[in-house]
Design a protein around this motif. Structure first.
Motif, PDB file in Angstrom:
ATOM      1  N   ASP A  91      34.873 122.389 -65.089  1.00 56.64           N
ATOM      2  CA  ASP A  91      34.423 121.135 -64.602  1.00 56.64           C
ATOM      3  C   ASP A  91      33.275 120.978 -63.784  1.00 56.64           C
ATOM      4  O   ASP A  91      32.655 120.173 -63.441  1.00 56.64           O
ATOM      5  CB  ASP A  91      35.824 120.427 -63.897  1.00 56.64           C
ATOM      6  CG  ASP A  91      36.406 121.404 -63.184  1.00 56.64           C
ATOM      7  OD1 ASP A  91      36.478 122.690 -63.496  1.00 56.64           O
ATOM      8  OD2 ASP A  91      36.880 121.056 -61.922  1.00 56.64           O
ATOM      9  N   GLY A  92      33.272 122.120 -62.934  1.00 54.98           N
ATOM     10  CA  GLY A  92      32.165 122.400 -61.985  1.00 54.98           C
ATOM     11  C   GLY A  92      30.879 122.511 -62.944  1.00 54.98           C
ATOM     12  O   GLY A  92      29.807 121.846 -62.929  1.00 54.98           O
ATOM     13  N   HIS A 117      37.430 122.995 -69.442  1.00 58.64           N
ATOM     14  CA  HIS A 117      38.543 123.549 -68.813  1.00 58.64           C
ATOM     15  C   HIS A 117      38.616 122.934 -67.370  1.00 58.64           C
ATOM     16  O   HIS A 117      37.959 123.370 -66.482  1.00 58.64           O
ATOM     17  CB  HIS A 117      38.509 125.121 -68.509  1.00 58.64           C
ATOM     18  CG  HIS A 117      38.248 125.932 -69.865  1.00 58.64           C
ATOM     19  ND1 HIS A 117      38.887 127.179 -69.976  1.00 58.64           N
ATOM     20  CD2 HIS A 117      37.550 125.430 -71.042  1.00 58.64           C
ATOM     21  CE1 HIS A 117      38.573 127.302 -71.349  1.00 58.64           C
ATOM     22  NE2 HIS A 117      37.877 126.636 -71.891  1.00 58.64           N
ATOM     23  N   ILE A 121      38.630 122.062 -59.614  1.00 55.01           N
ATOM     24  CA  ILE A 121      38.351 123.188 -58.434  1.00 55.01           C
ATOM     25  C   ILE A 121      37.160 123.966 -59.249  1.00 55.01           C
ATOM     26  O   ILE A 121      37.212 124.391 -60.324  1.00 55.01           O
ATOM     27  CB  ILE A 121      39.584 123.987 -58.031  1.00 55.01           C
ATOM     28  CG1 ILE A 121      39.476 124.586 -56.830  1.00 55.01           C
ATOM     29  CG2 ILE A 121      40.126 125.067 -59.070  1.00 55.01           C
ATOM     30  CD1 ILE A 121      40.033 123.715 -55.750  1.00 55.01           C
ATOM     31  N   TYR A 122      36.737 124.631 -58.111  1.00 53.84           N
ATOM     32  CA  TYR A 122      35.528 125.781 -58.652  1.00 53.84           C
ATOM     33  C   TYR A 122      36.697 127.156 -58.293  1.00 53.84           C
ATOM     34  O   TYR A 122      36.826 127.632 -57.635  1.00 53.84           O
ATOM     35  CB  TYR A 122      34.543 125.963 -57.551  1.00 53.84           C
ATOM     36  CG  TYR A 122      33.410 124.914 -57.635  1.00 53.84           C
ATOM     37  CD1 TYR A 122      33.223 124.097 -58.754  1.00 53.84           C
ATOM     38  CD2 TYR A 122      32.615 125.036 -56.747  1.00 53.84           C
ATOM     39  CE1 TYR A 122      32.341 123.321 -58.727  1.00 53.84           C
ATOM     40  CE2 TYR A 122      31.495 124.208 -56.624  1.00 53.84           C
ATOM     41  CZ  TYR A 122      31.323 123.214 -57.991  1.00 53.84           C
ATOM     42  OH  TYR A 122      30.477 122.210 -57.904  1.00 53.84           O
ATOM     43  N   GLY A 123      36.928 127.680 -59.514  1.00 48.94           N
ATOM     44  CA  GLY A 123      37.853 128.847 -59.604  1.00 48.94           C
ATOM     45  C   GLY A 123      37.261 130.070 -59.178  1.00 48.94           C
ATOM     46  O   GLY A 123      37.561 130.731 -58.421  1.00 48.94           O
TER      47      GLY A 123
HETATM   48 MG   LIG Z   1      36.676 124.447 -62.515  1.00 43.43          MG
END
Ligand SMILES: [Mg+2]
Ligand SMILES: Cc1ncc(C[n+]2csc(CCOP(=O)(O)OP(=O)(O)O)c2C)c(N)n1
Ligand code: SF4
Length: 282
Positions: A91-92, A117, A121-123
């Protein structure tokens, strides 16, 4: 073919329980059902946890810069339209750093399938808010909670004329595999946004949170009806998964005329003198 035909030998560096495993399983199932030789499949990614996906699948892959997977994927498809080109992005990566490419590739309509995916959040960088994070969610760098409204991928894709807009959930693996196959079969840019719990850093959008809200789009939904698709995409209390919108239009290869030419990847390079071009760099 079997999903295991697409297993790679790379050790997987995802946290136990991560939603990425469900997406990975669905992708391998879809590729096995597609039945193409792994050499005819190109996975393209940028940077992030999601972007590690191509390392864990036996197929061709190109791993580029953060946010820059779409132009590489579009170019690969244009020069070799025999490839099945699939982007695995976060998403980022797709909606933030790569947001400009997302917008302009939607409008170009190159025949690629984009699996986002979406863990909100930035995982990889350990839990900062992403464009799809929910307002109010607290992170270490948003201690007072996320203030900005989230980016709406499905509505954005519909507004920009995307011909295939779908949403999946990593815990619904078989359903997701069918969405991926439908996205590959669609001639043009196909977006599949996938809810993917990040068990380490997103403590709000958990498996339990999604399971309470997610429901499958019914057979009565007419996916060619843009107004009906928009109503589904705008839902916020319950979250529909399935094919939200599907309608084919001319792809970039047809519009630009490149589909009528021999793909550059198959053209002979014999007898081409690159000396004059190289001289420019001396
Ligand atoms: Mg993410
Ligand atoms: C140009 C650039 N900016 C920032 C980074 C640092 N960075 C790497 S991955 C990432 C975020 C990834 O988030 P997402 O795409 O959602 O993937 P996830 O890890 O959640 O799957 C960031 C900010 C980078 N590598 N390059
Ligand atoms: S940090 Fe989150 S997204 Fe990354 S592997 Fe762990 S659970 Fe998955």
């Amino acid at each position: 073919m079997e999903p295991k035909d697409f297993d790679s030998s790379d050790p997987v560096a995802w946290c136990p329980g991560c939603g990425n495993f469900g997406i990975q399983g669905a992708l391998k199932t879809a590729l096995a059902r597609l039945g193409r030789d792994p050499r005819d499949i190109l996975l393209v990614s940028g940077i992030g946890q999601a972007a590690k996906s191509p390392h864990y699948v036996k197929a061709g892959f190109f791993n580029g810069l953060h946010g820059r997977s779409l132009p590489a994927a579009a170019a690969a498809k244009m020069v070799n339209r025999d490839l099945t080109v699939i982007v695995t992005t976060g998403d980022g990566d797709c909606y933030g750093e790569g947001g400009n490419h997302f917008i302009h590739n939607l409008r170009r309509n190159v025949d690629i399938t984009v699996i986002v995916h979406d863990n909100q959040i930035y995982g990889l960088t350990k839990g900062q808010a992403s464009p799809t994070s929910q307002p109010g969610m607290k992170t270490r760098i948003q201690p007072a909670g996320v203030a900005a409204a989230p980016f709406p991928p499905l509505e954005t894709a519909l507004t920009l004329g995307c011909g295939f807009v779908a949403r999946g959930y990593s815990a619904e693996k078989d359903h997701l595999a069918e969405l991926i196959l439908a996205g590959i079969a669609h001639k043009g840019f196909s977006l599949i946004d996938v809810f993917q719990p990040c068990v380490s850093f997103n403590k709000l959008n958990t498996y339990d949170w999604f399971t309470k809200r997610v429901y499958k789009v019914g057979a009565d939904h007419d996916a060619a009806d843009r107004a009906a698709a928009t109503r589904l995409a705008e839902e916020r209390e319950r979250l529909p998964i399935g094919v939200i919108y599907s309608k084919e239009g001319p792809s970039y290869g047809e519009l630009s005329g490149t589909d009528a030419l021999e793909p550059p990847a198959r053209a002979s390079v014999e007898g081409i003198d690159i000396g004059p071009a190289l001289a420019d760099f001396r």
